[in-house]
Write an enzyme that holds these catalytic residues in place. Structure first.
Site, mmCIF file in Angstrom:
data_model
loop_
_atom_site.group_PDB
_atom_site.id
_atom_site.type_symbol
_atom_site.label_atom_id
_atom_site.label_comp_id
_atom_site.label_asym_id
_atom_site.label_seq_id
_atom_site.Cartn_x
_atom_site.Cartn_y
_atom_site.Cartn_z
ATOM 1 N N HIS A 155 41.429 39.546 42.444
ATOM 2 C CA HIS A 155 40.138 40.775 41.481
ATOM 3 C C HIS A 155 38.197 40.093 42.028
ATOM 4 O O HIS A 155 38.860 39.060 42.354
ATOM 5 C CB HIS A 155 40.444 40.293 40.242
ATOM 6 C CG HIS A 155 39.796 41.316 39.659
ATOM 7 N ND1 HIS A 155 38.995 41.514 38.670
ATOM 8 C CD2 HIS A 155 40.175 42.349 38.651
ATOM 9 C CE1 HIS A 155 38.273 42.193 37.901
ATOM 10 N NE2 HIS A 155 38.775 43.122 37.816
ATOM 11 N N ASP A 232 45.243 33.391 37.422
ATOM 12 C CA ASP A 232 44.781 34.903 36.706
ATOM 13 C C ASP A 232 46.042 35.959 36.095
ATOM 14 O O ASP A 232 46.989 36.143 36.961
ATOM 15 C CB ASP A 232 44.074 35.461 37.504
ATOM 16 C CG ASP A 232 43.332 36.969 36.996
ATOM 17 O OD1 ASP A 232 43.923 37.188 35.584
ATOM 18 O OD2 ASP A 232 42.860 37.479 37.637
ATOM 19 N N GLN A 235 47.196 40.281 34.646
ATOM 20 C CA GLN A 235 48.706 41.260 34.700
ATOM 21 C C GLN A 235 49.764 40.928 34.637
ATOM 22 O O GLN A 235 51.002 41.724 34.518
ATOM 23 C CB GLN A 235 48.315 41.901 35.682
ATOM 24 C CG GLN A 235 46.689 43.097 36.149
ATOM 25 C CD GLN A 235 46.830 44.522 35.525
ATOM 26 O OE1 GLN A 235 47.690 44.719 34.729
ATOM 27 N NE2 GLN A 235 44.838 44.713 34.702
ATOM 28 N N LYS A 258 43.790 44.042 27.669
ATOM 29 C CA LYS A 258 45.200 44.318 28.670
ATOM 30 C C LYS A 258 46.270 44.358 27.657
ATOM 31 O O LYS A 258 47.435 44.546 28.030
ATOM 32 C CB LYS A 258 44.716 43.393 29.933
ATOM 33 C CG LYS A 258 44.349 43.832 30.391
ATOM 34 C CD LYS A 258 44.049 43.331 31.558
ATOM 35 C CE LYS A 258 42.767 43.394 32.428
ATOM 36 N NZ LYS A 258 42.141 44.723 33.195
ATOM 37 N N CYS A 398 38.292 47.260 41.526
ATOM 38 C CA CYS A 398 38.054 45.867 40.927
ATOM 39 C C CYS A 398 37.939 44.605 43.056
ATOM 40 O O CYS A 398 38.335 43.521 42.455
ATOM 41 C CB CYS A 398 37.917 44.464 39.783
ATOM 42 S SG CYS A 398 36.264 45.293 39.023
#
Length: 444
Positions: A155, A232, A235, A258, A398
């Site tokens: 991202h 990261d 997700q 999220k 992104c």
């Protein structure tokens, strides 16, 4: 002896015994197994609205999730009952706000299995968390000749901060490529790691490809060379059980919005001694121990990295979101989403014009599908689907470098969460087919 229902017997053969199952009654009077979505949808008020006169089918969860009543109530309750600044007052409201604010931090620490709540830093979002590491640790530790390993699927939030730091320090960025199945190429990663590697910063789950990267193996190899690893988890935190001690990552970032929490709040996990060795990211109130005209000393973790008045209500609501997800069970969420994902892919793959990116089930993957549909532009497709009440994402998500790598200017993306249903997927597929047929009739 009562006659056994053939429908009940079929359901039992497919999914288990009646004692193991909960049933709901359909309009036809037939009882069917109750899914996770059936049990939670009433908790999400927005899921019951209409768009353009059609029931909302929300399939843009990778961009942001919807919020349950418990989270909305946590925000309202703070402002209605104990709105006050934290850490700075001894009166009742301030004490109650501080207890709720720090209590949420403890919930997050438990959620990711951090060794201490001091290892959890509140940030506005994952982007700020990555920038914190980049500017605090990166500028202090990277120098010319050092190497930072990223991947082509990152991202922009896990790419641009390292580009800026590399420009300032002279460090060199390296990028892990994809396998033919469009997954993280671990073999290529092995060829990149060496004594010059000082940092590996990678996404846990790709927001475009949906692949789940082998973080534990990535961390293990990096640590053999003394490199640090940032994960990261934007997700993965909403969808998978996380254990930072088992992963052994040095930092992990996530965004609250999220994972059923409000916008404007996220968190950074960092190993305690590593975070203590890092200089402050922002200066001001709250992050200090003693202030003199010429110099200052800084507070211990976590407050060293939390300058100024924080997002108090949002942090408390993030704690409520963590409670909500924990009460459901992340294993249960992951299992249900895996079932939905398989169903989504089965349906999408029956449409000849659709090309899906990333690994396909039965490979373990995230509950999203990025795809193109022949000559139809994803934005046009998304607009048509919106008219049917169906919300999907269209664009580069992104991940512009990744889209160049897979030779797609943009993609459409349908992303699921535990409150979505197979019936919603059916509605999406039917509207998608109609939209494609409409555009094909124009192009032909």
């Amino acid at each position: 002896m009562t006659r056994e229902s053939p429908i009940l017997r079929l359901i039992q053969n497919l999914t288990g015994t009646a004692d193991e199952m909960t049933f709901i009654q359909t309009k036809s009077g037939i009882h069917k197994p109750q899914t996770l979505a059936d049990t939670v949808r009433a908790d999400f008020p927005i899921l019951h609205r209409e768009v353009h006169g059609k029931p909302l089918v929300y399939l843009d969860n990778a961009a942001t999730s919807q919020k349950p009543h418990a989270v909305i109530h946590a925000l309202e309750h703070y402002y209605s009952h104990y709105n006050s600044n934290v850490h700075r007052g001894v009166h009742t409201l301030s004490s109650e706000a501080t207890d709720a604010y720090e209590g949420a931090r403890e919930k997050i620490a438990k959620f990711v299995n951090a060794a201490s709540s001091q290892e959890i830093i509140y940030t506005r979002n994952a982007t700020e968390a990555i920038n914190l590491v980049a500017y605090s640790w990166g500028l202090s530790n990277l120098q010319r000749g050092d190497e930072v390993i990223l991947s082509v699927m990152e991202h922009h939030s896990n790419l641009i901060p390292w580009q800026l730091v590399a420009q300032k320090t002279g460090a060199r960025l390296q990028f892990v490529q994809l396998t033919p199945e469009e997954e993280f190429d671990f073999g290529h990663y092995q060829s990149l790691v060496n004594e010059k590697t000082k940092l590996v910063s990678v996404v846990h789950v790709s927001n475009t490809l949906g692949c789940i990267n082998p973080i534990k193996d990535i961390v293990g190899l990096a640590h053999q060379y003394g490199a640090k690893v940032l994960v990261d988890a934007c997700q993965s935190a909403p969808h998978l059980p996380l254990d930072v001690q088992d992963l052994d990552c040095d930092w992990l970032v996530a965004s609250g919005h999220k994972m059923c929490a409000p916008t404007g709040i996220g968190f950074l996990y960092g190993k305690l001694n590593l975070m203590r060795s890092m200089p402050p990211f922002l200066g001001g109130g709250e992050m200090i121990a003693d202030v003199f005209l010429e110099n200052s000393t800084y507070a211990d973790l976590p407050h060293k990295f939390e300058a100024g008045t924080p997002a108090i209500a949002e942090a408390i609501a993030l704690g409520a979101a963590v409670d909500y997800l924990t009460n459901i069970g992340m294993d249960k969420i992951h299992a249900y989403e895996a079932e939905l994902t398989t169903y989504l892919f089965e349906k999408l793959m029956q449409i000849p014009q659709v090309k899906i990116y990333g690994p396909k089930p039965p490979k373990e993957r995230a509950a999203l599908a990025s795809f193109t549909s022949g000559e139809v532009h994803p934005h046009d497709l998304s607009t048509m689907l919106d008219q049917a009440g169906i919300a999907i994402r269209a664009g580069h998500h992104c991940t512009q470098p990744l889209h160049r790598f897979i030779k797609a200017q943009s993609t459409a993306r349908a992303s699921l969460y535990f409150y979505n249903t197979k019936a919603e997927i059916d509605s999406f597929i039917a509207s998608l087919q109609e939209s494609i047929e409409f555009f094909d009739s124009i192009f032909s």
